[in-house]
Enzyme design. Structure first.
Site: not given
Length: 257
Positions: A142, A155
């Site tokens: 990501s 995250y």
């Protein structure tokens, strides 16, 4: 990228979203797919769709955080399809919110799937592809791993761990000719993002949020899963034969890289 034809590809997170798109894209270019996910229903849907299009696919329900299960899925994939030559780590989970409100359970789950899962799958892949001197591994991480994001710290940390692991593994496997790379998407139209933006839509993501110190998306749209899948295929193919330990951002310019 015709070298994908005939390859045996293990794709995790294949029940939906980016993982499903990666499996479909690789299959469309001739790969035999070992589709992996803990979601049995979604996994069955993925494999049915691939087979209905005439592709060779195998559903392997497994938890990537379970090392023994990961070793078994590789054994099963190779018994059914042949030696694994491509591996894509696309399994991932997300919980948002400030660090002060993050529970131990949320932290543990994201680290387990997004980092430990990548470790378990990548280790199993290295043990097979390394001695054979052939193969490519791509981790879907990501852009949050490379830029601070409010309400996404846990995250981001889990994805940063996956990035560091993949690049370090790439260094270890380079002498054998096995390449390890990373694709780091930004906001992508997946069930995960749809759930996260329920009630607001994608407009705020595209526009950005100065109050949260977040730049918008210069290209003016969120990504489609196919955008990410095609980047994965490039790095998995011989078109990228001299690329390893690389991180490719697929985020419409959102991180200004």
């Amino acid at each position: 990228m015709n070298d994908i034809d005939g390859a045996v590809a293990v794709v995790t997170g294949a029940a939906s979203g980016v993982g499903r798109a990666v499996a479909a894209d690789l299959a469309a270019h001739g790969a035999r797919i070992a589709a992996v996910d803990i979601d049995r229903r979604g996994l069955a849907e993925t494999v049915r769709a691939l087979e209905s299009d005439g592709h060779k696919a195998l559903a392997l329900a497994a938890d990537v955080t379970d090392s023994a299960a990961v070793d078994t899925l590789f054994d099963d994939a190779e018994a059914a399809l042949g030696p694994v030559t491509l591996v894509v780590n696309a399994a991932g989970v997300l919980a948002t919110g400030p660090v002060a409100a993050c529970t131990d359970q949320e932290w543990d789950r994201m680290l387990a799937v997004n980092a430990t899962g990548v470790f378990a799958v990548s280790r199993a892949a290295a043990r097979r592809m390394g001695p054979r001197g052939r193969g490519a591994l791509v981790t879907v991480a990501s852009n949050a791993a490379g830029v601070p994001r409010a309400n996404m710290a846990a995250y981001a940390a889990s994805k940063a761990a996956a990035v560091a692991l993949t690049k370090s593994l790439g260094l270890e496997l380079a002498p054998s000719g096995v390449r390890c790379n990373v694709v780091s998407p930004g906001s992508t139209d997946t069930p995960m993002l749809q759930h996260m933006t329920a009630g607001t839509g994608y407009g705020p993501l595209v526009a950005g949020d100065p109050a949260a110190f977040k730049v918008g998306i210069p290209l003016g749209r969120v990504a489609r899963v196919e955008d990410v899948a095609e980047a994965v295929r490039f790095l998995a193919s011989d078109a990228a034969r001299h690329i390893t330990m690389h991180e490719l951002y697929v985020d419409g310019g959102a991180t200004l890289r």
